[in-house]
Design a protein around this motif. Sequence first.
Motif, mmCIF file in Angstrom:
data_model
loop_
_atom_site.group_PDB
_atom_site.id
_atom_site.type_symbol
_atom_site.label_atom_id
_atom_site.label_comp_id
_atom_site.label_asym_id
_atom_site.label_seq_id
_atom_site.Cartn_x
_atom_site.Cartn_y
_atom_site.Cartn_z
ATOM 1 N N ALA A 148 22.371 23.045 -15.248
ATOM 2 C CA ALA A 148 21.197 23.486 -14.486
ATOM 3 C C ALA A 148 21.298 23.164 -13.004
ATOM 4 C CB ALA A 148 19.944 22.826 -15.067
ATOM 5 N N TYR A 149 22.188 22.239 -12.627
ATOM 6 C CA TYR A 149 22.244 21.800 -11.236
ATOM 7 C C TYR A 149 23.268 22.545 -10.388
ATOM 8 C CZ TYR A 149 19.100 18.114 -12.657
ATOM 9 O OH TYR A 149 18.004 17.441 -13.119
ATOM 10 N N ALA A 150 23.950 23.520 -10.966
ATOM 11 C CA ALA A 150 24.884 24.312 -10.162
ATOM 12 C C ALA A 150 24.187 24.975 -8.970
ATOM 13 C CB ALA A 150 25.587 25.342 -11.037
ATOM 14 N N PRO A 151 22.999 25.575 -9.146
ATOM 15 C CA PRO A 151 22.334 26.175 -7.979
ATOM 16 C C PRO A 151 22.043 25.159 -6.872
ATOM 17 C CG PRO A 151 21.372 27.014 -9.993
ATOM 18 C CD PRO A 151 22.260 25.881 -10.399
ATOM 19 N N LEU A 152 21.699 23.927 -7.242
ATOM 20 C CA LEU A 152 21.426 22.912 -6.232
ATOM 21 C C LEU A 152 22.693 22.623 -5.425
ATOM 22 C CD1 LEU A 152 19.397 19.636 -6.845
ATOM 23 C CD2 LEU A 152 21.263 19.752 -5.227
ATOM 24 N N ALA A 153 23.831 22.547 -6.113
ATOM 25 C CA ALA A 153 25.096 22.314 -5.412
ATOM 26 C C ALA A 153 25.394 23.450 -4.439
ATOM 27 C CB ALA A 153 26.231 22.175 -6.422
ATOM 28 N N HIS A 154 25.172 24.686 -4.863
ATOM 29 C CA HIS A 154 25.424 25.822 -3.973
ATOM 30 C C HIS A 154 24.457 25.814 -2.786
ATOM 31 C CE1 HIS A 154 28.582 27.685 -6.277
ATOM 32 N NE2 HIS A 154 27.875 27.596 -7.384
ATOM 33 N N GLU A 155 23.230 25.368 -3.005
ATOM 34 C CA GLU A 155 22.295 25.242 -1.887
ATOM 35 C C GLU A 155 22.831 24.245 -0.854
ATOM 36 O OE1 GLU A 155 18.384 24.245 -3.332
ATOM 37 O OE2 GLU A 155 18.436 25.848 -4.820
ATOM 38 N N LEU A 156 23.358 23.114 -1.325
ATOM 39 C CA LEU A 156 23.897 22.123 -0.400
ATOM 40 C C LEU A 156 25.076 22.679 0.391
ATOM 41 C CD1 LEU A 156 23.773 18.849 -2.543
ATOM 42 C CD2 LEU A 156 22.417 19.369 -0.506
ATOM 43 N N LEU A 157 25.929 23.437 -0.278
ATOM 44 C CA LEU A 157 27.064 24.035 0.424
ATOM 45 C C LEU A 157 26.593 25.002 1.505
ATOM 46 C CD1 LEU A 157 29.400 24.669 -2.623
ATOM 47 C CD2 LEU A 157 29.854 23.091 -0.735
ATOM 48 N N GLU A 158 25.563 25.782 1.203
ATOM 49 C CA GLU A 158 25.036 26.733 2.180
ATOM 50 C C GLU A 158 24.331 26.011 3.322
ATOM 51 O OE1 GLU A 158 22.532 29.366 0.031
ATOM 52 O OE2 GLU A 158 24.172 30.242 -1.149
ATOM 53 N N GLN A 159 23.629 24.920 2.998
ATOM 54 C CA GLN A 159 22.846 24.223 4.022
ATOM 55 C C GLN A 159 23.702 23.330 4.919
ATOM 56 O OE1 GLN A 159 20.279 22.498 1.027
ATOM 57 N NE2 GLN A 159 18.488 23.615 1.783
ATOM 58 N N LEU A 160 24.732 22.699 4.342
ATOM 59 C CA LEU A 160 25.468 21.671 5.073
ATOM 60 C C LEU A 160 26.953 21.941 5.228
ATOM 61 C CD1 LEU A 160 23.772 18.552 3.445
ATOM 62 C CD2 LEU A 160 23.266 19.553 5.676
ATOM 63 N N GLY A 161 27.520 22.759 4.368
ATOM 64 C CA GLY A 161 28.955 23.008 4.456
ATOM 65 C C GLY A 161 29.757 21.813 4.000
ATOM 66 N N GLU A 162 30.273 21.053 4.938
ATOM 67 C CA GLU A 162 31.098 19.888 4.605
ATOM 68 C C GLU A 162 30.235 18.717 4.129
ATOM 69 O OE1 GLU A 162 34.417 19.653 4.466
ATOM 70 O OE2 GLU A 162 34.408 21.812 4.863
ATOM 71 N N ILE A 163 30.654 18.096 3.033
ATOM 72 C CA ILE A 163 30.010 16.898 2.501
ATOM 73 C C ILE A 163 31.114 15.931 2.107
ATOM 74 C CG2 ILE A 163 28.508 15.945 0.703
ATOM 75 C CD1 ILE A 163 27.280 18.781 0.434
ATOM 76 N N ASP A 164 31.029 14.703 2.577
ATOM 77 C CA ASP A 164 32.042 13.700 2.264
ATOM 78 C C ASP A 164 31.619 12.768 1.132
ATOM 79 O OD1 ASP A 164 33.908 14.408 4.425
ATOM 80 O OD2 ASP A 164 32.308 13.690 5.739
ATOM 81 N N VAL A 165 30.331 12.393 1.111
ATOM 82 C CA VAL A 165 29.834 11.443 0.117
ATOM 83 C C VAL A 165 28.513 11.962 -0.441
ATOM 84 C CG1 VAL A 165 29.148 9.063 -0.347
ATOM 85 C CG2 VAL A 165 30.882 9.533 1.408
ATOM 86 N N LEU A 166 28.388 11.954 -1.766
ATOM 87 C CA LEU A 166 27.152 12.338 -2.444
ATOM 88 C C LEU A 166 26.602 11.105 -3.141
ATOM 89 C CD1 LEU A 166 25.193 14.627 -3.446
ATOM 90 C CD2 LEU A 166 26.693 14.801 -5.454
ATOM 91 N N VAL A 167 25.320 10.795 -2.892
ATOM 92 C CA VAL A 167 24.668 9.636 -3.495
ATOM 93 C C VAL A 167 23.560 10.132 -4.417
ATOM 94 C CG1 VAL A 167 23.506 7.437 -3.067
ATOM 95 C CG2 VAL A 167 25.149 8.326 -1.384
ATOM 96 N N CYS A 168 23.650 9.761 -5.697
ATOM 97 C CA CYS A 168 22.700 10.238 -6.709
ATOM 98 C C CYS A 168 22.211 9.083 -7.571
ATOM 99 C CB CYS A 168 23.355 11.257 -7.647
ATOM 100 S SG CYS A 168 23.833 12.816 -6.917
ATOM 101 N N SER A 169 20.941 9.085 -7.930
ATOM 102 C CA SER A 169 20.458 8.191 -8.971
ATOM 103 C C SER A 169 20.982 8.681 -10.318
ATOM 104 C CB SER A 169 18.927 8.139 -8.974
ATOM 105 O OG SER A 169 18.389 9.431 -9.173
#
Length: 356
Positions: A148-169
């Motif tokens: 279910a979280y694939a769309p959220l990941a694609h949103e992050l890619l569209e919003q930010l592009g490069e991401i080095d570190v992801l912090v999740c509970s």
Amino acid sequence: MVVGGTPVVWIDRPFTDEGRGFWAKLEGCNPGGIKDRPALHMIRRARERGELADGARIVESTSGTLGLGLALAGIAYGHPVTLVSDPGMEPLMHRLLQAYGTRVQTVEHPCADGGWQEARRRMVRSILAADPAAYCPDQYHNPDNVAAYAPLAHELLEQLGEIDVLVCSVGTGGHSAGISAVLREHLPGLRLIGVDTVGSTIFGQRVAPRLMRGLGSSIYPRNVDYGAFDEVHWVAPGEAVWACRAMAAATYASGGWSVGAVGLVAGWVARTAAAGTRVVAVFPDGPQRYFDTVYNDQFCSANKLLGAAPATEPDELDHPAERDVTRWTRCTTVLDPLRSAALAPSGSAEPQAADG
């Protein structure tokens, strides 16, 4: 649909100097929070597979946020919803769920093995046994929770592009596994940092009473992708309360237990990583449901949660079962506790297996 497309905001204060902050994905902008996404997806997929018939009852264990998502799914797809919780559910959450048409049943006693979480799941099983047409999404072990979280990941890619570190509970393990898997298809060097609560068994600590809700577990969810994590941090309730309130006062962006814990860790990563490191934190909800807990001075005083700011650095463990932690602590050795008990150091606190 009003779920998804949530904003990202830049947060530096109160953790770092200007220019050394992190991006926060504000999932509290969904109607019920981050778990609207898996709730709708799990119910849609169950209907498509024929596991959930038209009009059949949805039954699930929840501490609150998934319950809001399932209430939304029940309304959207025409299903009655029964939710099983425990006395720790916030009064506001209980009333909201009832207002949305759900039936809320509360267990009275925790299980010796698995605590309140296992007690809730046992009641779910008894309800399902009495109603063969009912369906339980089983958020802890359902792979649809992760997908279910694939769309959220694609949103992050569209919003930010490069991401080095992801912090999740980490609670059920769904959003950390689902988001990181998709991001790593595009960003193979991504580092994933998990944030748990003291007293949680997920990453190999011994089970203990837990005040924080929405992260942590007394069982071992199969959706946790242990191999995806580069490190894990445990955070105590008072530290999360401080972070929640400090972020609210400094930036207006805040939330509940998970948000405070994640914000504390993401802020540390932002100020200690190399300059230019792009850090993203997922904030699962907003502050509103926590007016009686995190933002209630009487509650926090009674539970000894008010006081000085947390330490500027986490404590360190070499092995997740080295000792029981009671404050913010970091470990770069991440193991599946059910598969690695034999690797625990002699005399350490080995995990207690729960009926999951």
